[in-house]
Structures are given as structure tokens and as C-alpha cells.
Design an enzyme around this catalytic site. Structure first.
Site, PDB file in Angstrom:
ATOM      1  N   GLU A  34       9.130   1.519  11.650  1.00  0.00           N
ATOM      2  CA  GLU A  34       8.371   0.388  12.721  1.00  0.00           C
ATOM      3  C   GLU A  34       8.996  -0.874  12.029  1.00  0.00           C
ATOM      4  O   GLU A  34       9.821  -1.644  11.676  1.00  0.00           O
ATOM      5  CB  GLU A  34       6.716  -0.068  11.729  1.00  0.00           C
ATOM      6  CG  GLU A  34       5.983  -1.299  11.708  1.00  0.00           C
ATOM      7  CD  GLU A  34       4.862  -0.994  10.475  1.00  0.00           C
ATOM      8  OE1 GLU A  34       4.646  -0.601   9.648  1.00  0.00           O
ATOM      9  OE2 GLU A  34       4.655  -2.928  10.253  1.00  0.00           O
ATOM     10  N   ARG A  38       8.668  -9.469  13.730  1.00  0.00           N
ATOM     11  CA  ARG A  38       9.088 -11.046  13.290  1.00  0.00           C
ATOM     12  C   ARG A  38      10.759 -11.415  13.550  1.00  0.00           C
ATOM     13  O   ARG A  38      10.733 -13.403  13.171  1.00  0.00           O
ATOM     14  CB  ARG A  38       9.545 -10.361  11.997  1.00  0.00           C
ATOM     15  CG  ARG A  38       7.976 -10.028  11.271  1.00  0.00           C
ATOM     16  CD  ARG A  38       7.765  -9.536   9.871  1.00  0.00           C
ATOM     17  NE  ARG A  38       7.103  -8.909   9.191  1.00  0.00           N
ATOM     18  CZ  ARG A  38       7.345  -8.472   8.582  1.00  0.00           C
ATOM     19  NH1 ARG A  38       7.951  -8.226   7.313  1.00  0.00           N
ATOM     20  NH2 ARG A  38       6.160  -7.363   8.706  1.00  0.00           N
ATOM     21  N   LYS A 121      -4.093  -0.293   7.577  1.00  0.00           N
ATOM     22  CA  LYS A 121      -2.657  -0.433   7.291  1.00  0.00           C
ATOM     23  C   LYS A 121      -3.772  -1.453   6.107  1.00  0.00           C
ATOM     24  O   LYS A 121      -4.633  -1.950   6.060  1.00  0.00           O
ATOM     25  CB  LYS A 121      -1.732  -1.692   7.777  1.00  0.00           C
ATOM     26  CG  LYS A 121      -0.662  -2.036   6.501  1.00  0.00           C
ATOM     27  CD  LYS A 121       0.090  -2.819   7.935  1.00  0.00           C
ATOM     28  CE  LYS A 121       1.123  -3.803   7.685  1.00  0.00           C
ATOM     29  NZ  LYS A 121       2.434  -3.414   7.496  1.00  0.00           N
TER      30      LYS A 121
HETATM   31  C1  3PG Z   1       4.574  -5.088   5.930  1.00  0.00           C
HETATM   32  O1  3PG Z   1       4.728  -5.935   6.991  1.00  0.00           O
HETATM   33  O2  3PG Z   1       4.404  -3.860   5.790  1.00  0.00           O
HETATM   34  C2  3PG Z   1       5.273  -5.884   4.646  1.00  0.00           C
HETATM   35  O3  3PG Z   1       6.725  -6.984   5.371  1.00  0.00           O
HETATM   36  C3  3PG Z   1       5.719  -5.076   3.140  1.00  0.00           C
HETATM   37  O4  3PG Z   1       6.213  -5.503   2.220  1.00  0.00           O
HETATM   38  P1  3PG Z   1       7.577  -4.934   1.077  1.00  0.00           P
HETATM   39  O5  3PG Z   1       8.342  -5.757   1.976  1.00  0.00           O
HETATM   40  O6  3PG Z   1       6.635  -5.831  -0.107  1.00  0.00           O
HETATM   41  O7  3PG Z   1       7.824  -3.869   1.229  1.00  0.00           O
END
Ligand code: 3PG
Length: 204
Positions: A34, A38, A121
């Protein structure tokens, strides 16, 4: 997307790293990524990673219908959003790609169902109650599958993937910024391999 049980959440500042990163994930047994909107490099990174044979590349952190278009035009095969905007869901449906919006409350989950979705999600999973919240949501929402992300790690991955309503987990832990900065793709492959092994054991 759900076969390996793990969806790496990728933040790429430089599209030139995308193909190597895709190959590193694939070598570790994870044929999916994914790539998050960003950074300005997202669309080009999706394009380049999609060239890696066997990689299924989607877009993450998609927060507007325009970004759905940019992602699909770049070759994204699925869309992930941190929250649930009907306009984003509908645009993805119109463009014919899978969409996984964020939904953590019963009302958001019901909205997702009303839009014809059954997989959402669950973000940020560690803040919204972790595995025990997912267990509780499983009672009224038996048909819904969750992809928890946010604070998921190799250590707690089994707690999530052991639940019947968890389709996969997502996270950034196998693609840390320092690995990319140092072009340390072996680390990515090693952590991916460990994650795949842990996921397979948890799903038995
Ligand atoms: C996402 O968008 O799913 C998160 O940024 C993932 O979070 P993590 O950095 O705690 O794995």
C-alpha cells in the site's frame, strides 16, 4: 491482497526506490504493498512498483475522489483510506478498484456496509481498543472483516491474525524510513519473511 495476511504500508519520498522495494517485499513473501499518498512521490512510486512482476500495488492514505483518480491512473489496483468518505468509496467503485476505508465505530461500519463493502481498515488499531475491540465488534458485525493497522508489529501480529474477523494486518514495521534511506532492502526482505512466518502460524 489478503493472501499473505500482511499489507505493508509504504511511505516513499523517492520514486526511484519503488521497484527495488517491491522486489524486496516480494522476496520476503509479501506480494502486495500500500503506497501512501503522504508524499509527492506516491503516484510515480505506484507506477514503478507496479512494473515488478507479481506485485499487487495499491494506494493508501487516499482522502479525496481526486486522489482516487490519481492513484488509479498511476496503476493502483486497490485503494485504502484512513477514514470513510462516501465520495471516495463511490469514486473507487466507479473506477472499478477495491476500496478499503477506515471504520472503527459501529456507525462507520454500518455506513461501510450501506455502501456495499464488507472489509474495512481498523485504524489506529492500538488506540481504538486493539484485538479486544475487534472481538467485541465481531458480535454485531459477523459479516465484516477488518484490516487493523496502527501499532501492529511482529510481536502483536498473532493477537490480531488469530481473530476470525481479521482479514489481514497492515503496518510500516517492515519498511522503516531508515531502511529506505540506507537502501537496506535486505532488512525489508528479512522482516517480511518473519512477518509471513508469524502470520502463517497465527492463522493455523
Ligand atoms: C497506516 O496508515 O496504516 C499507519 O500509518 C500504519 O501505522 P504504523 O506505522 O503504526 O504501522
Amino acid at each position: 491482497m489478503l493472501t499473505a495476511g500482511i499489507v505493508p504500508v509504504v511511505v516513499l519520498e523517492d520514486h526511484a526506490l519503488a521497484a527495488d522495494l517491491g522486489r524486496a517485499l516480494l522476496a520476503g513473501g509479501i506480494p502486495v504493498a500500500e503506497v501512501t499518498f503522504r508524499t509527492d512521490a506516491a503516484a510515480r512510486s505506484i507506477e514503478e512498483m507496479s512494473q515488478v512482476d507479481g506485485m499487487l500495488v495499491g494506494a493508501g492514505t487516499v482522502v479525496s475522489p481526486e486522489q482516487v483518480d490519481a492513484a488509479v491512473d498511476a496503476g493502483a489496483r486497490f485503494i485504502v483510506s484512513p477514514g470513510l468518505l462516501p465520495s471516495v468509496v463511490r469514486r473507487a467503485q466507479e473506477r472499478g478498484v477495491a476500496i478499503v476505508p477506515g471504520a472503527v465505530t459501529p456507525s462507520e461500519i454500518m455506513t461501510a456496509l450501506s455502501l456495499g463493502l464488507d472489509t474495512v481498515k481498523f485504524f489506529p488499531a492500538n488506540v481504538y481498543g486493539g484485538p479486544s475491540a475487534l472481538g467485541a465488534l465481531g458480535a454485531p458485525f459477523r459479516q465484516v472483516k477488518f484490516i487493523p493497522t496502527g501499532g501492529v508489529s511482529l510481536d502483536n501480529l498473532p493477537d490480531y491474525l488469530g481473530l476470525p474477523n481479521v482479514a489481514a494486518v497492515g503496518g510500516t514495521w517492515m519498511v522503516k524510513p531508515e531502511f529506505l534511506a540506507n537502501r537496506d532492502f535486505d532488512q525489508v526482505t528479512e522482516l517480511s519473511r518473519a512477518a509471513v512466518a508469524a502470520a502463517a502460524a497465527a492463522r493455523k
